[in-house]
Design a protein around this motif. Structure first.
Motif, PDB file in Angstrom:
ATOM      1  N   HIS A  82      17.833  -4.032 -10.842  1.00  0.00           N
ATOM      2  CA  HIS A  82      18.741  -3.017 -11.407  1.00  0.00           C
ATOM      3  C   HIS A  82      18.033  -1.668 -11.516  1.00  0.00           C
ATOM      4  CE1 HIS A  82      21.122  -6.463 -13.565  1.00  0.00           C
ATOM      5  NE2 HIS A  82      21.441  -6.358 -12.289  1.00  0.00           N
ATOM      6  N   GLY A  83      16.794  -1.704 -11.993  1.00  0.00           N
ATOM      7  CA  GLY A  83      16.047  -0.456 -12.143  1.00  0.00           C
ATOM      8  C   GLY A  83      15.824   0.218 -10.794  1.00  0.00           C
ATOM      9  N   ALA A  84      15.565  -0.605  -9.774  1.00  0.00           N
ATOM     10  CA  ALA A  84      15.333  -0.042  -8.435  1.00  0.00           C
ATOM     11  C   ALA A  84      16.595   0.655  -7.921  1.00  0.00           C
ATOM     12  CB  ALA A  84      14.903  -1.147  -7.482  1.00  0.00           C
ATOM     13  N   MET A  85      17.754   0.089  -8.224  1.00  0.00           N
ATOM     14  CA  MET A  85      19.005   0.728  -7.782  1.00  0.00           C
ATOM     15  C   MET A  85      19.285   1.999  -8.592  1.00  0.00           C
ATOM     16  SD  MET A  85      20.015  -1.019  -5.191  1.00  0.00           S
ATOM     17  CE  MET A  85      18.254  -1.023  -4.845  1.00  0.00           C
ATOM     18  N   ALA A  86      18.957   1.971  -9.870  1.00  0.00           N
ATOM     19  CA  ALA A  86      19.127   3.186 -10.679  1.00  0.00           C
ATOM     20  C   ALA A  86      18.199   4.289 -10.157  1.00  0.00           C
ATOM     21  CB  ALA A  86      18.822   2.886 -12.151  1.00  0.00           C
ATOM     22  N   LEU A  87      17.001   3.897  -9.747  1.00  0.00           N
ATOM     23  CA  LEU A  87      16.052   4.864  -9.180  1.00  0.00           C
ATOM     24  C   LEU A  87      16.589   5.418  -7.857  1.00  0.00           C
ATOM     25  CD1 LEU A  87      13.265   6.192  -9.438  1.00  0.00           C
ATOM     26  CD2 LEU A  87      12.284   4.187  -8.312  1.00  0.00           C
ATOM     27  N   TYR A  88      17.146   4.538  -7.044  1.00  0.00           N
ATOM     28  CA  TYR A  88      17.736   4.959  -5.759  1.00  0.00           C
ATOM     29  C   TYR A  88      18.834   6.005  -5.997  1.00  0.00           C
ATOM     30  CZ  TYR A  88      21.350   4.625  -2.173  1.00  0.00           C
ATOM     31  OH  TYR A  88      22.324   4.930  -1.267  1.00  0.00           O
ATOM     32  N   LEU A  89      19.650   5.776  -7.012  1.00  0.00           N
ATOM     33  CA  LEU A  89      20.781   6.681  -7.266  1.00  0.00           C
ATOM     34  C   LEU A  89      20.340   8.057  -7.765  1.00  0.00           C
ATOM     35  CD1 LEU A  89      23.412   4.246  -8.807  1.00  0.00           C
ATOM     36  CD2 LEU A  89      23.612   5.515  -6.660  1.00  0.00           C
ATOM     37  N   THR A  90      19.098   8.192  -8.167  1.00  0.00           N
ATOM     38  CA  THR A  90      18.621   9.514  -8.625  1.00  0.00           C
ATOM     39  C   THR A  90      17.809  10.220  -7.537  1.00  0.00           C
ATOM     40  OG1 THR A  90      16.655   8.491  -9.621  1.00  0.00           O
ATOM     41  CG2 THR A  90      18.548   8.869 -11.074  1.00  0.00           C
ATOM     42  N   ARG A  91      17.918   9.751  -6.285  1.00  0.00           N
ATOM     43  CA  ARG A  91      17.103  10.342  -5.219  1.00  0.00           C
ATOM     44  C   ARG A  91      17.397  11.829  -5.020  1.00  0.00           C
ATOM     45  NH1 ARG A  91      21.337   7.732  -3.588  1.00  0.00           N
ATOM     46  NH2 ARG A  91      22.536   8.276  -1.731  1.00  0.00           N
TER      47      ARG A  91
ATOM     48  N   PRO B 123      19.153   1.512   0.032  1.00  0.00           N
ATOM     49  CA  PRO B 123      19.030   0.460  -0.990  1.00  0.00           C
ATOM     50  C   PRO B 123      18.635  -0.905  -0.425  1.00  0.00           C
ATOM     51  CG  PRO B 123      21.331   1.099  -0.660  1.00  0.00           C
ATOM     52  CD  PRO B 123      20.504   2.099   0.088  1.00  0.00           C
ATOM     53  N   ALA B 124      19.099  -1.206   0.783  1.00  0.00           N
ATOM     54  CA  ALA B 124      18.747  -2.511   1.364  1.00  0.00           C
ATOM     55  C   ALA B 124      17.246  -2.563   1.648  1.00  0.00           C
ATOM     56  CB  ALA B 124      19.551  -2.744   2.640  1.00  0.00           C
ATOM     57  N   ARG B 125      16.708  -1.443   2.168  1.00  0.00           N
ATOM     58  CA  ARG B 125      15.263  -1.416   2.447  1.00  0.00           C
ATOM     59  C   ARG B 125      14.470  -1.526   1.142  1.00  0.00           C
ATOM     60  NH1 ARG B 125      15.864   2.552   6.689  1.00  0.00           N
ATOM     61  NH2 ARG B 125      15.453   4.208   5.183  1.00  0.00           N
ATOM     62  N   ILE B 126      14.972  -0.891   0.095  1.00  0.00           N
ATOM     63  CA  ILE B 126      14.280  -0.964  -1.203  1.00  0.00           C
ATOM     64  C   ILE B 126      14.202  -2.418  -1.679  1.00  0.00           C
ATOM     65  CG2 ILE B 126      14.511  -0.366  -3.650  1.00  0.00           C
ATOM     66  CD1 ILE B 126      15.747   2.321  -2.699  1.00  0.00           C
ATOM     67  N   LEU B 127      15.325  -3.102  -1.609  1.00  0.00           N
ATOM     68  CA  LEU B 127      15.342  -4.502  -2.061  1.00  0.00           C
ATOM     69  C   LEU B 127      14.476  -5.369  -1.159  1.00  0.00           C
ATOM     70  CD1 LEU B 127      19.090  -4.793  -3.110  1.00  0.00           C
ATOM     71  CD2 LEU B 127      17.100  -4.610  -4.591  1.00  0.00           C
ATOM     72  N   ASN B 128      14.475  -5.063   0.140  1.00  0.00           N
ATOM     73  CA  ASN B 128      13.604  -5.819   1.046  1.00  0.00           C
ATOM     74  C   ASN B 128      12.138  -5.600   0.689  1.00  0.00           C
ATOM     75  OD1 ASN B 128      15.609  -7.049   2.520  1.00  0.00           O
ATOM     76  ND2 ASN B 128      15.730  -5.408   4.050  1.00  0.00           N
ATOM     77  N   GLY B 129      11.806  -4.381   0.271  1.00  0.00           N
ATOM     78  CA  GLY B 129      10.433  -4.095  -0.138  1.00  0.00           C
ATOM     79  C   GLY B 129      10.043  -4.930  -1.351  1.00  0.00           C
ATOM     80  N   LEU B 130      10.946  -5.048  -2.283  1.00  0.00           N
ATOM     81  CA  LEU B 130      10.680  -5.869  -3.471  1.00  0.00           C
ATOM     82  C   LEU B 130      10.524  -7.338  -3.086  1.00  0.00           C
ATOM     83  CD1 LEU B 130      13.124  -4.210  -6.033  1.00  0.00           C
ATOM     84  CD2 LEU B 130      10.648  -4.441  -6.322  1.00  0.00           C
TER      85      LEU B 130
ATOM     86  N   SER C 228      30.638   1.203 -13.067  1.00  0.00           N
ATOM     87  CA  SER C 228      30.731   2.604 -12.623  1.00  0.00           C
ATOM     88  C   SER C 228      30.924   2.687 -11.108  1.00  0.00           C
ATOM     89  CB  SER C 228      29.473   3.370 -13.024  1.00  0.00           C
ATOM     90  OG  SER C 228      28.395   2.975 -12.199  1.00  0.00           O
ATOM     91  N   THR C 229      31.590   3.744 -10.677  1.00  0.00           N
ATOM     92  CA  THR C 229      31.883   3.927  -9.255  1.00  0.00           C
ATOM     93  C   THR C 229      30.604   4.087  -8.441  1.00  0.00           C
ATOM     94  OG1 THR C 229      33.923   5.027  -9.892  1.00  0.00           O
ATOM     95  CG2 THR C 229      33.176   5.361  -7.627  1.00  0.00           C
ATOM     96  N   ALA C 230      29.634   4.827  -8.997  1.00  0.00           N
ATOM     97  CA  ALA C 230      28.425   5.117  -8.225  1.00  0.00           C
ATOM     98  C   ALA C 230      27.699   3.848  -7.799  1.00  0.00           C
ATOM     99  CB  ALA C 230      27.493   5.996  -9.059  1.00  0.00           C
ATOM    100  N   TRP C 231      27.845   2.797  -8.588  1.00  0.00           N
ATOM    101  CA  TRP C 231      27.166   1.546  -8.251  1.00  0.00           C
ATOM    102  C   TRP C 231      28.009   0.670  -7.305  1.00  0.00           C
ATOM    103  CZ3 TRP C 231      22.621  -1.094 -10.446  1.00  0.00           C
ATOM    104  CH2 TRP C 231      21.792  -0.213 -11.147  1.00  0.00           C
ATOM    105  N   ARG C 232      29.223   1.086  -7.075  1.00  0.00           N
ATOM    106  CA  ARG C 232      30.106   0.274  -6.237  1.00  0.00           C
ATOM    107  C   ARG C 232      30.408   0.904  -4.892  1.00  0.00           C
ATOM    108  NH1 ARG C 232      30.272  -4.982  -7.953  1.00  0.00           N
ATOM    109  NH2 ARG C 232      30.713  -5.121 -10.178  1.00  0.00           N
ATOM    110  N   GLN C 233      30.369   2.235  -4.830  1.00  0.00           N
ATOM    111  CA  GLN C 233      30.732   2.943  -3.595  1.00  0.00           C
ATOM    112  C   GLN C 233      29.742   4.071  -3.328  1.00  0.00           C
ATOM    113  OE1 GLN C 233      34.698   4.296  -4.330  1.00  0.00           O
ATOM    114  NE2 GLN C 233      35.609   2.271  -4.057  1.00  0.00           N
ATOM    115  N   PRO C 234      29.427   4.400  -2.106  1.00  0.00           N
ATOM    116  CA  PRO C 234      29.886   3.762  -0.864  1.00  0.00           C
ATOM    117  C   PRO C 234      29.219   2.418  -0.593  1.00  0.00           C
ATOM    118  CG  PRO C 234      28.306   5.478  -0.361  1.00  0.00           C
ATOM    119  CD  PRO C 234      28.551   5.557  -1.837  1.00  0.00           C
ATOM    120  N   VAL C 235      28.125   2.131  -1.340  1.00  0.00           N
ATOM    121  CA  VAL C 235      27.461   0.829  -1.158  1.00  0.00           C
ATOM    122  C   VAL C 235      27.622   0.051  -2.455  1.00  0.00           C
ATOM    123  CG1 VAL C 235      25.270  -0.315  -0.624  1.00  0.00           C
ATOM    124  CG2 VAL C 235      25.746   1.955   0.320  1.00  0.00           C
TER     125      VAL C 235
END
Ligand code: FES
Length: 590
Positions: free
Chosen positions: A439-448, A361-368, A313-320
């Motif tokens: 993956h779940g963390a990125m899905a959560l990020y996309l629903t901010r 998203p980068a900060r989220i992954l760094n937190g994990l 999906s586009t949302a997972w590819r762009q802008p990040v």
């Protein structure tokens, strides 16, 4: 003699019966209809099995008895119906002695459990809601353990549809809740689960069995193969590989490991449903017995292979490029877990959950990554992810479109499923499966955007709830009343905060929420939300985090209530019929 024995009652003389054509025998038993037709005498329950209309008012022609309320037809001799939705009429023995007609006044089946088991099978096979409801009610009345009913329905669903569906997910979710439910709600839960499985299978081709391989490759090879077949969407190969793992005696943890590895070949596939279905199949086996693994587990393979990954999906590819970020983080996992393994007692679940709600998203992954480095195990990450996703629902802004609730719901139920699967395999090396959390963390990020602006959590930031009732029973009644009306999301959430804030029993609140869902024609997501929420709440208890989770559940459910409640009416009809109610009189009295 007065009677053939005490179980028989005198209906009248044969001459009287011949003259009138029919007689009704009353007494302490159910009314019995005795009919004379072309030289033969028949005795049947006078209550139509459909909705209880008196069959004495029906018509007889050519050996067929017709009820004149909804026109169901029955074979006079056997009571069997020609209209399956109506069910069969119980018959009873009748004897003519010295010109007198005697009827045996007991209808009971020799083996009620076996009889109603067969009726449930019939109801499932023909998708007959009323028959299903009566069979579930009567099995429970015959002391059949609920797990036996779940097993019967689950195996029917697995064999009569080419793949796992929402019906089996609903059945499992509701079966998981059974220990928390009072008897009436347990009946409704089993009925809803069974009717949704029947609806899923209606008109579907039965499933075709596949066989395991004749060899027994080692688990690592089976894991690799399952991932390979998932990648190239080769269903037969994947099913045979999974069946081979089952035939090899693989433990539930090893099978979870294999399916989770294959599932995470794609990110957040089918908006999380794919992984949730797999988790539910495992939970279903916990309920019905792992000896059924070869029947049940391969049903998830088709949807797993067909599911579209979020990576498409586009949302997972762009802008990040979130997929690339996840892949990079995943490559670091083995080293991070190796570092963290020396640390013990990591317990910053709530703090990590809040970090997962960051807008970078980068900060989220760094937190994990930081959490892993300091000792968080994969299941810990899953718990934080689930709580973070619950907070997203709890703070869902009322300015969003109604359909956006589902975006928030998908991440929460996915996160719960990831958490449950990671707990299931924490005894084996699961480091690689933290990818599902990424993956779940990125899905959560996309629903901010769902929390812009965020809804306020009731009872926090100095908000007083003193305008609401204080005793538990009144809170429960007010909550159910709120569910009777549309747009009561905030009131319902405040009532839950009030109940828990006063220290009332969480179990009684959960029973109220279950009642609210089970009386509705609830959508698939409502059952998922309730069950995932209760499961997550049980991990936290009546803490502020636990309260946030039940507030999230309540807000979602309130946003989807009320409905027509047609299924409840069917369940209620069945219950009253089985308890001897006369529905036609009750209807006339309304
Ligand atoms: S057909 Fe007899 S009550 Fe409906």
């Amino acid at each position: 003699m007065d009677a053939p024995n005490k179980e028989f009652a005198l209906a009248g003389s044969l001459e009287e019966l011949k003259a009138k054509g029919r007689l009704v025998v009353h007494g302490r038993h159910r009314p019995i209809l005795v009919i004379y037709d072309r030289g033969r005498v028949f005795a049947l329950d006078n209550r139509c099995p459909h909705m209880g209309f008196p069959l004495e008012r029906g018509g007889v022609e050519d050996g067929i008895l017709t009820c004149h309320w909804h026109h169901a037809r029955f074979d006079l001799a056997s009571g069997c119906t020609f209209d399956l939705w109506a069910d069969d009429v119980p018959t009873c023995p009748v004897e003519v002695r010295n010109g007198e007609v005697w009827v045996k006044t007991t209808f009971g089946h020799a083996d009620p459990a076996a009889h109603w088991r067969q009726r449930l099978a019939d109801g499932l096979a023909h998708d007959l809601g009323l028959v299903i409801a009566k069979a579930v009610h009567s099995q429970l009345a015959a002391d059949v353990p609920p797990a036996d009913i779940v097993r019967q329905v689950a195996l029917f669903g697995a064999r009569n549809r080419d793949g796992w569906g929402v019906g089996l997910t609903i059945l499992t979710a509701l079966a998981n809740l059974l220990p928390a439910l009072p008897n009436e709600e347990a009946y409704l839960a089993l009925f809803h689960g069974a009717r949704r499985v029947a609806a899923d299978c209606d008109g579907e081709a039965p499933r075709r069995e596949r066989a395991p391989l004749a060899s027994r490759p080692d688990p690592a090879a089976l894991n690799r193969w399952l991932r390979r077949w998932t990648n190239v969407r080769h269903r037969e190969a994947a099913e045979r590989t999974l069946l081979t793992a089952i035939a090899s005696g693989s433990s539930p943890a090893v099978l979870t490991d294999a399916l989770l590895a294959a599932e995470t070949e794609r990110a957040f596939a089918d908006t999380g449903h794919s992984l949730d279905f797999i988790n539910k199949a495992f939970e279903c086996l916990d309920l019905i017995g792992w000896e059924h693994a070869a029947t049940l587990l391969p049903t998830v393979v088709g949807q797993m292979l067909a599911a579209r990954g979020a990576d498409e999906s586009t949302a997972w590819r762009q802008p990040v490029d979130l997929v690339a970020l996840c892949q990079e983080a995943a490559s670091e996992l083995p080293e991070l877990f190796a570092t963290g393994r020396g640390a013990h007692g990591w317990s910053d679940h709530a703090a990590l959950a809040r970090e997962l709600l960051d807008d970078d998203p980068a900060r989220i992954l760094n937190g994990l990554k930081a959490a892993i480095r300091t000792g968080a195990a994969p299941a810990d990450l899953g718990r934080s992810l689930a709580y973070g996703a619950a907070l997203r629902v709890a703070r869902f802004g009322n300015a969003n479109e109604h359909g956006d609730w589902e975006a928030a719901h998908h991440v929460f139920t996915y996160a719960n499923a990831v958490h449950q699967m990671l707990k299931r395999i924490e005894t084996i090396n699961t480091d690689g499966h933290a990818t599902a959390v990424l993956h779940g963390a990125m899905a959560l990020y996309l629903t901010r955007y769902l929390n812009v602006p965020p809804a306020r959590i009731p009872g926090e930031d100095g908000e007083q709830l003193d305008d609401l009732p204080a005793d538990a029973e009144t809170i429960s009644a007010t909550l159910l009343d709120a569910f009777d009306r549309q747009r009561q999301v905030d009131l319902a959430a405040r009532l839950v905060a009030r109940h828990l804030g006063l220290g009332h029993s969480p179990q009684s609140l959960i029973a109220t929420l279950a009642r609210a869902v089970l009386r509705e024609d609830a959508g698939f997501h409502a059952y998922q939300m309730l069950e995932a929420g209760v499961r997550q709440f049980n991990g936290w208890g009546n803490t502020s985090e636990g309260r946030h989770i039940l507030i999230a559940v309540t807000r979602y459910l309130a946003a989807h209530s009320p409905t027509e409640r047609a299924a409840l009416q069917t369940a209620d009809i069945a219950r009253r019929l089985m308890l001897g109610g006369e529905l036609h009189r009750e209807a006339a009295a309304l």
